[in-house]
Motif scaffolding. Structure first.
Motif, PDB file in Angstrom:
ATOM      1  N   LYS A 145       3.973   9.069 -10.037  1.00 63.36           N
ATOM      2  CA  LYS A 145       2.648   8.738  -9.492  1.00 63.36           C
ATOM      3  C   LYS A 145       1.612   8.628 -10.608  1.00 63.36           C
ATOM      4  N   SER A 146       1.634   9.600 -11.522  1.00 68.33           N
ATOM      5  CA  SER A 146       0.657   9.584 -12.615  1.00 68.33           C
ATOM      6  C   SER A 146       0.911   8.416 -13.575  1.00 68.33           C
ATOM      7  N   SER A 147       2.198   8.131 -13.846  1.00 68.79           N
ATOM      8  CA  SER A 147       2.500   7.032 -14.770  1.00 68.79           C
ATOM      9  C   SER A 147       2.132   5.684 -14.154  1.00 68.79           C
ATOM     10  N   PHE A 148       2.291   5.565 -12.823  1.00 71.16           N
ATOM     11  CA  PHE A 148       1.894   4.318 -12.144  1.00 71.16           C
ATOM     12  C   PHE A 148       0.379   4.154 -12.181  1.00 71.16           C
ATOM     13  N   ASP A 149      -0.348   5.245 -11.934  1.00 73.95           N
ATOM     14  CA  ASP A 149      -1.809   5.191 -11.981  1.00 73.95           C
ATOM     15  C   ASP A 149      -2.295   4.824 -13.379  1.00 73.95           C
ATOM     16  N   TYR A 150      -1.625   5.369 -14.390  1.00 72.06           N
ATOM     17  CA  TYR A 150      -1.996   5.087 -15.774  1.00 72.06           C
ATOM     18  C   TYR A 150      -1.747   3.608 -16.100  1.00 72.06           C
ATOM     19  N   ALA A 151      -0.573   3.100 -15.696  1.00 68.78           N
ATOM     20  CA  ALA A 151      -0.250   1.696 -15.941  1.00 68.78           C
ATOM     21  C   ALA A 151      -1.230   0.777 -15.216  1.00 68.78           C
ATOM     22  N   SER A 152      -1.655   1.175 -14.025  1.00 67.04           N
ATOM     23  CA  SER A 152      -2.616   0.377 -13.261  1.00 67.04           C
ATOM     24  C   SER A 152      -3.958   0.298 -13.980  1.00 67.04           C
ATOM     25  N   ARG A 153      -4.395   1.422 -14.525  1.00 68.65           N
ATOM     26  CA  ARG A 153      -5.677   1.440 -15.243  1.00 68.65           C
ATOM     27  C   ARG A 153      -5.618   0.555 -16.488  1.00 68.65           C
ATOM     28  N   LEU A 154      -4.482   0.613 -17.195  1.00 64.22           N
ATOM     29  CA  LEU A 154      -4.330  -0.213 -18.390  1.00 64.22           C
ATOM     30  C   LEU A 154      -4.383  -1.702 -18.060  1.00 64.22           C
ATOM     31  N   ALA A 155      -3.818  -2.063 -16.900  1.00 62.47           N
ATOM     32  CA  ALA A 155      -3.761  -3.471 -16.491  1.00 62.47           C
ATOM     33  C   ALA A 155      -5.069  -3.962 -15.890  1.00 62.47           C
ATOM     34  N   GLY A 156      -6.005  -3.030 -15.655  1.00 60.02           N
ATOM     35  CA  GLY A 156      -7.273  -3.422 -15.060  1.00 60.02           C
ATOM     36  C   GLY A 156      -7.270  -3.340 -13.551  1.00 60.02           C
ATOM     37  N   GLY A 157      -6.358  -2.549 -13.002  1.00 60.79           N
ATOM     38  CA  GLY A 157      -6.269  -2.384 -11.554  1.00 60.79           C
ATOM     39  C   GLY A 157      -4.895  -2.738 -11.017  1.00 60.79           C
ATOM     40  N   LYS A 158      -4.552  -2.223  -9.853  1.00 60.78           N
ATOM     41  CA  LYS A 158      -3.235  -2.460  -9.262  1.00 60.78           C
ATOM     42  C   LYS A 158      -2.969  -3.936  -9.005  1.00 60.78           C
ATOM     43  N   ALA A 159      -4.029  -4.681  -8.675  1.00 66.10           N
ATOM     44  CA  ALA A 159      -3.856  -6.105  -8.379  1.00 66.10           C
ATOM     45  C   ALA A 159      -3.424  -6.895  -9.611  1.00 66.10           C
ATOM     46  N   SER A 160      -3.726  -6.359 -10.810  1.00 68.25           N
ATOM     47  CA  SER A 160      -3.383  -7.054 -12.057  1.00 68.25           C
ATOM     48  C   SER A 160      -2.070  -6.573 -12.648  1.00 68.25           C
ATOM     49  N   LEU A 161      -1.472  -5.562 -12.024  1.00 70.59           N
ATOM     50  CA  LEU A 161      -0.267  -4.956 -12.577  1.00 70.59           C
ATOM     51  C   LEU A 161       0.963  -5.841 -12.404  1.00 70.59           C
ATOM     52  N   GLY A 162       1.062  -6.503 -11.251  1.00 72.09           N
ATOM     53  CA  GLY A 162       2.193  -7.400 -11.022  1.00 72.09           C
ATOM     54  C   GLY A 162       3.353  -6.760 -10.291  1.00 72.09           C
ATOM     55  N   TYR A 163       3.250  -5.491  -9.954  1.00 75.08           N
ATOM     56  CA  TYR A 163       4.283  -4.819  -9.167  1.00 75.08           C
ATOM     57  C   TYR A 163       3.646  -3.654  -8.417  1.00 75.08           C
ATOM     58  N   THR A 164       4.363  -3.099  -7.441  1.00 74.28           N
ATOM     59  CA  THR A 164       3.823  -2.036  -6.610  1.00 74.28           C
ATOM     60  C   THR A 164       4.339  -0.665  -7.030  1.00 74.28           C
ATOM     61  N   LYS A 165       3.794   0.353  -6.387  1.00 70.37           N
ATOM     62  CA  LYS A 165       4.222   1.725  -6.676  1.00 70.37           C
ATOM     63  C   LYS A 165       5.703   1.908  -6.362  1.00 70.37           C
ATOM     64  N   TRP A 166       6.172   1.245  -5.290  1.00 70.15           N
ATOM     65  CA  TRP A 166       7.583   1.383  -4.910  1.00 70.15           C
ATOM     66  C   TRP A 166       8.493   0.677  -5.899  1.00 70.15           C
ATOM     67  N   ASP A 167       8.028  -0.436  -6.491  1.00 71.38           N
ATOM     68  CA  ASP A 167       8.807  -1.090  -7.548  1.00 71.38           C
ATOM     69  C   ASP A 167       8.942  -0.142  -8.744  1.00 71.38           C
ATOM     70  N   HIS A 168       7.868   0.545  -9.046  1.00 77.60           N
ATOM     71  CA  HIS A 168       7.831   1.518 -10.150  1.00 77.60           C
ATOM     72  C   HIS A 168       8.846   2.643  -9.897  1.00 77.60           C
ATOM     73  N   ILE A 169       8.809   3.182  -8.684  1.00 79.66           N
ATOM     74  CA  ILE A 169       9.717   4.275  -8.319  1.00 79.66           C
ATOM     75  C   ILE A 169      11.165   3.804  -8.307  1.00 79.66           C
ATOM     76  N   ASN A 170      11.402   2.611  -7.755  1.00 78.58           N
ATOM     77  CA  ASN A 170      12.770   2.076  -7.701  1.00 78.58           C
ATOM     78  C   ASN A 170      13.320   1.805  -9.093  1.00 78.58           C
ATOM     79  N   TYR A 171      12.457   1.360 -10.010  1.00 85.18           N
ATOM     80  CA  TYR A 171      12.894   1.123 -11.391  1.00 85.18           C
ATOM     81  C   TYR A 171      13.388   2.427 -12.018  1.00 85.18           C
ATOM     82  N   LEU A 172      12.624   3.502 -11.839  1.00 86.95           N
ATOM     83  CA  LEU A 172      13.016   4.801 -12.400  1.00 86.95           C
ATOM     84  C   LEU A 172      14.286   5.335 -11.733  1.00 86.95           C
TER      85      LEU A 172
END
Length: 228
Positions: A145-172
């Motif tokens: 959860k924290s790593s996804f939030d961090y990646a979202s902030r770096l990208a300028g928001g979740k909409a700019s990230l290109g994937y969802t929290k569940w994609d993040h979890i499934n990757y791990l």
């Protein structure tokens, strides 16, 4: 914002260097329109083995097959398919390029606003640089959860990230499953190799799949060979 004008209109005869380039173009076009893409089929040459034609369809094409077990489910999955006929078919030409031979533009369902297109299945993608970042954060002991939030902030928001929290979890999850398989296989091979050094009569053989993973293992010691 309507950005469909940034794309050359899709029309019959438009050519691409490969079927993958054709898919990427259609998928980017889909993002501007507001739908997701699926790969339906690929015809291959029986002689040469390469793809001769490929059909890309809207993700709402067809209907989901009914599962008899759904009768026992209180809240069955919602049907998302509508039998949409929108598609694009490309065919390999004599020069090796793929040309559009069939294209249906019309959809029979509401389209997603471009601002939400990044949430559609075919538009979500973890890039290689993002995967390295996720791995680094995970190795540092930071929770998903924290790593996804961090990646979202770096990208300028979740909409700019290109994937969802569940994609993040499934990757791990997939990464850990693969790591576990590789770890078990490595330990097993290491054990067998040590047995061979101690006992020259000990034999083992491995069968690997296309991804280099162990599918079958055969081993025999002196007693097994003698009894056989």
């Amino acid at each position: 914002m309507d950005v469909s004008h940034l794309f050359e209109p899709i029309k019959l005869g438009m050519a691409f260097d490969s079927e993958e380039y054709a898919y990427e173009y259609y998928n980017k076009y889909a993002a501007t329109i507001g739908f997701s893409v699926r790969k339906e089929y690929a015809n291959k040459s029986k002689v040469h083995g390469y793809v001769t034609s490929r059909k890309f369809i809207c993700y709402k094409e067809g209907y989901r097959e009914r599962d008899k077990r759904e009768a026992m489910v209180k809240k069955p999955r919602k049907e998302i398919r509508t039998g949409c006929l929108a598609h694009m078919v490309v065919s390999r030409q004599s020069n090796g390029k793929f040309s559009i031979i069939s294209f249906e533009k019309k959809h029979n369902h509401p389209l997603v606003p471009p601002s939400l297109a990044h949430m559609l299945p075919s538009q979500r993608n973890i890039k290689l640089s993002q995967a390295y970042e996720i791995d680094l954060l995970d190795d540092s002991g930071i929770c998903p959860k924290s790593s996804f939030d961090y990646a979202s902030r770096l990208a300028g928001g979740k909409a700019s990230l290109g994937y969802t929290k569940w994609d993040h979890i499934n990757y791990l999850r997939d990464k850990r499953k693969e790591s576990l398989k590789q770890g078990v296989a490595h330990s097993l091979v290491d054990y067998f190799e040590k047995r061979v050094i101690k006992d020259p009569s000990f034999q083992f053989s491995l069968q690997l799949d296309d991804d280099g993973l162990i599918t079958n293992i055969f081993w025999a010691d002196a007693k097994m060979i003698r009894d056989f």
